[in-house]
Structure formats: C-alpha cells, structure tokens
Scaffold this motif. Structure first.
Motif, mmCIF file in Angstrom:
data_model
loop_
_atom_site.group_PDB
_atom_site.id
_atom_site.type_symbol
_atom_site.label_atom_id
_atom_site.label_comp_id
_atom_site.label_asym_id
_atom_site.label_seq_id
_atom_site.Cartn_x
_atom_site.Cartn_y
_atom_site.Cartn_z
ATOM 1 N N GLY A 190 0.840 -1.170 -0.018
ATOM 2 C CA GLY A 190 0.033 -0.089 0.227
ATOM 3 C C GLY A 190 0.868 1.247 -0.002
ATOM 4 N N TRP A 191 1.831 1.245 0.653
ATOM 5 C CA TRP A 191 2.757 2.399 0.872
ATOM 6 C C TRP A 191 3.403 2.502 -0.597
ATOM 7 C CZ3 TRP A 191 8.212 2.122 0.397
ATOM 8 C CH2 TRP A 191 8.831 3.245 0.844
ATOM 9 N N GLU A 192 3.910 1.518 -1.131
ATOM 10 C CA GLU A 192 4.479 1.544 -2.393
ATOM 11 C C GLU A 192 3.588 2.050 -3.321
ATOM 12 O OE1 GLU A 192 7.885 -2.178 -2.250
ATOM 13 O OE2 GLU A 192 5.739 -2.514 -3.130
ATOM 14 N N PRO A 201 4.566 6.480 -7.019
ATOM 15 C CA PRO A 201 4.575 7.828 -7.768
ATOM 16 C C PRO A 201 5.555 8.649 -7.910
ATOM 17 C CG PRO A 201 2.479 7.325 -6.410
ATOM 18 C CD PRO A 201 3.524 6.211 -6.000
ATOM 19 N N GLU A 202 6.445 8.663 -6.679
ATOM 20 C CA GLU A 202 7.522 9.357 -6.423
ATOM 21 C C GLU A 202 8.868 8.783 -7.609
ATOM 22 O OE1 GLU A 202 11.584 10.283 -3.630
ATOM 23 O OE2 GLU A 202 10.016 9.029 -3.010
ATOM 24 N N LEU A 203 8.710 7.471 -7.907
ATOM 25 C CA LEU A 203 9.741 7.389 -8.875
ATOM 26 C C LEU A 203 9.182 7.392 -10.501
ATOM 27 C CD1 LEU A 203 10.584 3.570 -7.599
ATOM 28 C CD2 LEU A 203 11.950 5.576 -7.275
ATOM 29 N N SER A 204 7.775 7.445 -10.380
ATOM 30 C CA SER A 204 7.253 7.721 -11.821
ATOM 31 C C SER A 204 7.501 9.232 -12.148
ATOM 32 C CB SER A 204 5.821 7.545 -11.859
ATOM 33 O OG SER A 204 4.989 7.622 -13.115
ATOM 34 N N ALA A 205 7.267 9.942 -11.141
ATOM 35 C CA ALA A 205 7.483 11.340 -11.200
ATOM 36 C C ALA A 205 8.854 11.901 -11.772
ATOM 37 C CB ALA A 205 7.199 12.304 -10.330
ATOM 38 N N ALA A 206 9.908 11.126 -11.058
ATOM 39 C CA ALA A 206 11.344 11.168 -11.390
ATOM 40 C C ALA A 206 11.643 10.733 -12.782
ATOM 41 C CB ALA A 206 12.115 10.598 -10.311
ATOM 42 N N ASP A 207 11.004 9.691 -13.180
ATOM 43 C CA ASP A 207 11.419 9.191 -14.318
ATOM 44 C C ASP A 207 10.304 8.336 -14.990
ATOM 45 O OD1 ASP A 207 12.585 7.446 -16.765
ATOM 46 O OD2 ASP A 207 14.440 7.362 -15.304
ATOM 47 N N PRO A 208 9.724 8.869 -15.833
ATOM 48 C CA PRO A 208 8.489 8.320 -16.640
ATOM 49 C C PRO A 208 8.454 6.903 -17.306
ATOM 50 C CG PRO A 208 8.593 10.549 -17.226
ATOM 51 C CD PRO A 208 10.049 10.385 -16.613
ATOM 52 N N ARG A 209 9.804 6.613 -17.409
ATOM 53 C CA ARG A 209 10.162 5.060 -18.048
ATOM 54 C C ARG A 209 9.817 3.909 -16.977
ATOM 55 N NH1 ARG A 209 16.062 6.030 -19.722
ATOM 56 N NH2 ARG A 209 16.440 6.706 -17.612
ATOM 57 N N PHE A 210 9.401 4.379 -15.745
ATOM 58 C CA PHE A 210 8.982 3.627 -14.545
ATOM 59 C C PHE A 210 7.803 3.156 -15.057
ATOM 60 C CE2 PHE A 210 7.360 3.130 -10.392
ATOM 61 C CZ PHE A 210 8.071 1.947 -10.228
ATOM 62 N N GLU A 252 10.738 -5.785 -8.657
ATOM 63 C CA GLU A 252 10.653 -4.496 -8.247
ATOM 64 C C GLU A 252 12.110 -3.774 -7.902
ATOM 65 O OE1 GLU A 252 7.063 -4.032 -5.923
ATOM 66 O OE2 GLU A 252 8.725 -3.981 -4.136
ATOM 67 N N GLU A 253 13.061 -4.540 -7.166
ATOM 68 C CA GLU A 253 14.302 -3.916 -6.985
ATOM 69 C C GLU A 253 14.889 -3.601 -8.081
ATOM 70 O OE1 GLU A 253 14.502 -6.914 -3.073
ATOM 71 O OE2 GLU A 253 15.572 -7.448 -4.676
ATOM 72 N N GLU A 254 14.856 -4.423 -9.133
ATOM 73 C CA GLU A 254 15.794 -4.147 -10.307
ATOM 74 C C GLU A 254 15.266 -3.095 -11.102
ATOM 75 O OE1 GLU A 254 16.828 -8.139 -12.192
ATOM 76 O OE2 GLU A 254 18.117 -8.308 -10.453
ATOM 77 N N LEU A 255 13.906 -2.822 -11.151
ATOM 78 C CA LEU A 255 13.510 -1.608 -11.624
ATOM 79 C C LEU A 255 13.494 -0.075 -10.974
ATOM 80 C CD1 LEU A 255 11.601 -0.293 -14.111
ATOM 81 C CD2 LEU A 255 9.715 -1.060 -12.645
ATOM 82 N N ALA A 256 13.347 -0.473 -9.735
ATOM 83 C CA ALA A 256 13.455 0.827 -8.670
ATOM 84 C C ALA A 256 14.678 1.175 -8.318
ATOM 85 C CB ALA A 256 12.428 0.568 -7.624
ATOM 86 N N VAL A 257 15.588 0.573 -7.775
ATOM 87 C CA VAL A 257 16.807 1.028 -7.298
ATOM 88 C C VAL A 257 17.762 1.657 -8.339
ATOM 89 C CG1 VAL A 257 18.967 0.316 -6.103
ATOM 90 C CG2 VAL A 257 16.742 -0.664 -5.507
#
Length: 188
Positions: free
Chosen positions: A92-94, A100-109, A173-178
């Motif tokens: 839920g937190w993710e 959303p934070e990752l998406s805003a930083a890099d739309p490729r996410f 998830e890790e290999e996409l986000a980190v």
C-alpha cells in the motif's frame, strides 16, 4: 500452484529494466546515491523472503511430524499474520507513495509500474487464500491434530506460491526501482 492464480512467472521484460546494466545490483551499496531509506526498503524485502521461507519450512515440518501441531499453530499465527499484514502495508505504501515518486522522477518507470501493480493485486488474492487456510489450520489445531495437518497441506501450497511469487516480484521491483533511485539520487 502459481498457475491457479494466473500469476506472471517470467522476469520483467528487458526493456523495462532500462537502467539495470548501468547500475548493476552488485554496485548498489557502493553508489553514493544509495541512501539509508533504500537500504531499509531492500531490508523489508529480505525480511519478507525469510518469513515466507520460515512458514514453508514450518509447514513441511508439521506435515512430516517433526513439529507439534500446537507449536506449529502458534508459529503460523505469529509469522503468517505478520507476513500478511506487513506485505499489505508495504505494498500500500509503495502504491501510494513510493511508486508515484519514482514515476515522477522517471516516466520510463510507468511501463514496469503496470506489471508491479498487477502483481500487488494478484498477491492480494494469494494472501487471502493463505489466510483462510492458515486460520483453518490454527483453529483445527485445538480440535483435531490430524485435521490440522490435512489443512496444513493447503497452507503448504499457498506458502510455496507466496515464496515463489515474492522471489520473482521483489527481484523485479528492486531491479526496476533501485537503478532509478541511484540515477536520480532519490530518497536521500
């Protein structure tokens, strides 16, 4: 049992792992952008993997009669309840904060985000089935040890599914986000 839930078993497509070659897993800890928040997030993932494994091993032991049913019930209540509630809270937190934070930083996410959000929805169904079987096994433990073991066979199937699902999902998830976190110096 993964096919019962129609859960994706293949790794995330290579085009969705767009920064992983630039930031390979073995280099994460040494990167100057690897912040404590990221370390804690990865630590939560490791905890989920360990607890899922513990539940599976305990269930195998009770089925092999190497663990008493009443002891199993207490452990299943503790570890199973913790795993389910912590996974729901974590996802839920993710979904509402981290992604959303990752998406805003890099739309490729966003391409990978769709897969991860579907994983979260699928995992909810698996966790619901696990919870029902675990609760039945716990209730039966005080009534009939043999019936509790029979129900533990269903818990084993669900726990194996959770363990396999988490291994693939958390790695994706890790290999996409980190790499995004490191590339954009987020979460510092």
């Amino acid at each position: 049992m993964l096919d019962t839930y129609n859960i994706r078993e293949d790794a995330m497509p290579e085009d969705m792992r767009f920064l992983l070659s630039r930031y390979p897993r073995e280099s994460w800890e040494d990167h100057p952008g690897f912040a404590e928040k990221t370390r804690h997030w990865l630590g939560a993932h490791q905890m989920f993997r360990r607890v899922a494994s513990r539940i599976r091993v305990d269930t195998e032991e009770v089925l092999n009669r190497d663990l008493a049913v009443d002891e199993y019930a207490g452990r299943l209540s503790h570890f199973g309840g913790g795993l389910v509630s912590n996974l729901h809270g974590h996802h839920g937190w993710e979904d509402h904060s981290y992604f959303p934070e990752l998406s805003a930083a890099d739309p490729r996410f966003d391409a990978g985000l769709e897969l991860l959000e579907q994983d979260h929805a699928d995992l909810d169904r698996v966790l619901d089935d696990f919870t029902r079987s675990a609760n039945r096994a716990i209730k039966l433990s005080g009534l009939d040890a043999n019936q509790a073991r029979e129900e533990a066979a269903q818990v084993l199937k669900a726990s194996q599914t959770i363990e396999a699902f988490l291994q693939r999902h958390l790695t994706d998830e890790e290999e996409l986000a980190v790499p995004i976190i490191l590339h954009h110096r987020l979460r510092g």
